[in-house]
Design an enzyme around this catalytic site. Structure first.
Site, PDB file in Angstrom:
ATOM      1  CG  HIS A 339      23.536  64.037  50.530  1.00  0.00           C
ATOM      2  ND1 HIS A 339      22.349  64.015  51.240  1.00  0.00           N
ATOM      3  CD2 HIS A 339      23.184  63.984  49.221  1.00  0.00           C
ATOM      4  CE1 HIS A 339      21.337  63.954  50.389  1.00  0.00           C
ATOM      5  NE2 HIS A 339      21.808  63.934  49.166  1.00  0.00           N
ATOM      6  N   GLY A 340      27.445  62.943  52.912  1.00  0.00           N
ATOM      7  CA  GLY A 340      28.895  62.974  53.038  1.00  0.00           C
ATOM      8  C   GLY A 340      29.361  63.444  54.402  1.00  0.00           C
TER       9      GLY A 340
END
Length: 495
Positions: A339-340
């Site tokens: 996701h990051g």
């Protein structure tokens, strides 16, 4: 006379004008695409070329020269998969697969994680490295995973590689899902390319239902609640009371669901109108009575990808209970990191991984309880308790997912725990009446029985084409009247 500069400003890339499914540009783009697509609808090669050209153009409008990354990655994996399939020597096939994985993950790593690791090395005083200026291409996480699954499936001999490059580029660039998913498997999608185009009433009705439902969730519920309440809470939780923070978390749980599932529904609905069936990506996840069930209902395409290409290759549940729990934790940590490049995402993934590991033990304990196997009041209350617990655990995790820093996460939690001020609930309801009405509508709709949606879908199926068009135009007009002034960039554009 035509204003050439004005026309070019609309058709060329503009970083200040994002391409959204609910934007005016997309409506014109989609109308022109439909016209061209219908002209070649019964020509298989024509459909592939028209769809691919429009998809690449839309991606250019979204992220400029990064459209070349999609084309380049398609070239690389199209050829590598064919070589893997043709080779007979096991070690050569493994090396080519490893090369494909390194190339795909390496590109993703460069754009998404370079500055994260530069920051770690600077914090550890390993050296002083200057962060690089690099923009994250929209959709890179989604089409990278599609590339990986395709090559791995060819290596496993689960699918045959396509022989026409345009077919693979079409699969990878398919515009309904290119920028925000769902993550589509080649095995599910590629066979549909070669089927004759045939649109049924069910396709029209289902597509219309998904597109309208997706627009409503994204534009009316998610955008309004976020821009008029939730963003204020997460921007600086220290300025708000605990009850405001708690309602902000409940609001964000609805925002992220309606934002992402709304876009997924629109993508699936548009694909359905084009003759392609894309599997659902959400299944009312907040109705889950356990965290295991939640991950079967939330972002289904990512969950199944992580299971098939991370969890099972790590050993799954085949090497004992302890190893299974380790595998679950590693899988969810990777899911969080996907996701990051942020410690909050890793912590979020770790919490879900730990919860899944505990849940496996809990499920085994529940199976031994005979009263849970009956349709008694006690069993129903137990399930209700499971739903409430799971929902609040997921909401607690969303705090770390959305907060900019660890500090902000713990500040929000502190406000809820030590500065609640529940006596202000009337003032809160008065100040944000419209927000809480939409939150109530969103949650009620989420918990409606499936049969309600089924009846509405069947009603739409019965409409003639002209009536479907009238309903769609009227619905879009209504959406335009109530949507927020500034379009909200979809949350999953970040990933």
């Amino acid at each position: 006379m035509f204003d050439i500069e004005k026309i070019l400003s609309h058709v060329l890339y503009d970083p200040k004008d994002p391409v959204l499914f609910n934007s005016a540009f997309f409506l014109y783009f989609f109308a022109f695409f439909l016209l061209c697509y219908q002209l070649v609808a019964h020509n298989q090669r024509g459909r592939v070329w028209v769809f691919t050209i429009f998809s690449l153009y839309l991606f250019y409008k979204a992220c400029n020269e990064y459209v070349l990354l999609v084309i380049l990655s398609a070239i690389v994996d199209f050829n590598l998969s064919r070589w893997i399939n043709d080779l007979k020597t096991p070690w050569k096939r493994k090396w080519l697969l490893a090369f494909s994985i390194v190339i795909n993950v390496g590109v993703l790593f460069y754009f998404k994680y370079t500055n994260f690791f530069i920051g770690i090395m600077n914090d550890l005083s390993v050296g002083h490295f200057t962060p690089i200026h690099v923009l994250l291409p929209i959709g890179i996480s989604f089409y990278t995973f599609e590339n990986l699954s395709y090559t791995i499936d060819v290596y496993r001999k689960e699918i045959k590689p396509v022989t026409n490059f345009m077919d693979y580029l079409f699969f990878l660039s398919f515009f309904p899902k290119l920028m925000m998913g769902p993550i589509v498997r080649a095995a599910d999608f590629l066979p549909q390319i070669y089927k004759p185009y045939h649109l049924t009433k069910e396709d029209v009705g289902r597509g219309l239902f998904l597109i309208m439902g997706g627009l409503f969730k994204k534009v009316v519920i998610s955008d309004f609640i976020y821009q008029n309440f939730v963003q204020y809470i997460f921007d600086d939780p220290s300025r708000h009371t605990g009850i405001e923070c708690l309602m902000g978390v409940y609001g964000y749980a609805l925002v992220i669901y309606c934002d992402f599932s709304g876009y997924s529904d629109m993508a699936i609905g548009i694909a359905r109108w084009m003759g392609f069936v894309v599997p659902p990506n959400f299944d009312k996840p907040y109705r889950s009575s356990s965290i295991t069930e939640f991950w079967r209902r939330w972002h289904i395409s990512l969950s199944s990808w992580l299971k098939d290409y991370i969890y099972i290759p790590l050993g799954g549940n085949r090497k004992g209970k302890f190893r299974q729990q380790v595998n679950l934790m590693l899988t969810m940590l990777i899911g969080g990191f996907w996701h990051g490049a942020n410690w909050n995402f890793i912590f979020w993934g770790g919490m879900h991984g730990g919860a899944l590991a505990v849940d496996k033990v809990w499920i085994k304990w529940q199976k031994a309880r005979t009263f849970l196997k009956t349709n008694t009041v006690a069993a129903k209350l137990w399930k209700l308790g499971g739903i409430l617990f799971t929902f609040h655990f997921v909401c607690f995790c969303w705090i770390f997912f959305e907060s900019k820093t660890f500090g902000d996460s713990w500040t929000l939690i502190h406000q809820v725990a030590f500065d609640f001020q529940g006596n202000l609930w009337k003032d809160l309801l008065t100040g944000y009446t419209a927000v809480f009405i939409l939150m109530a509508i969103g949650y009620i709709a989420h918990f409606l029985p499936y049969k309600v949606e089924f009846k509405l879908e069947k009603y739409l199926e019965k409409l003639p084409v002209w009536a479907s068009i009238v309903v769609m135009v009227a619905f879009i007009w209504c959406i335009i009247q109530v949507k927020t002034t500034e379009p909200m960039i979809p949350i999953y554009f970040r990933f």
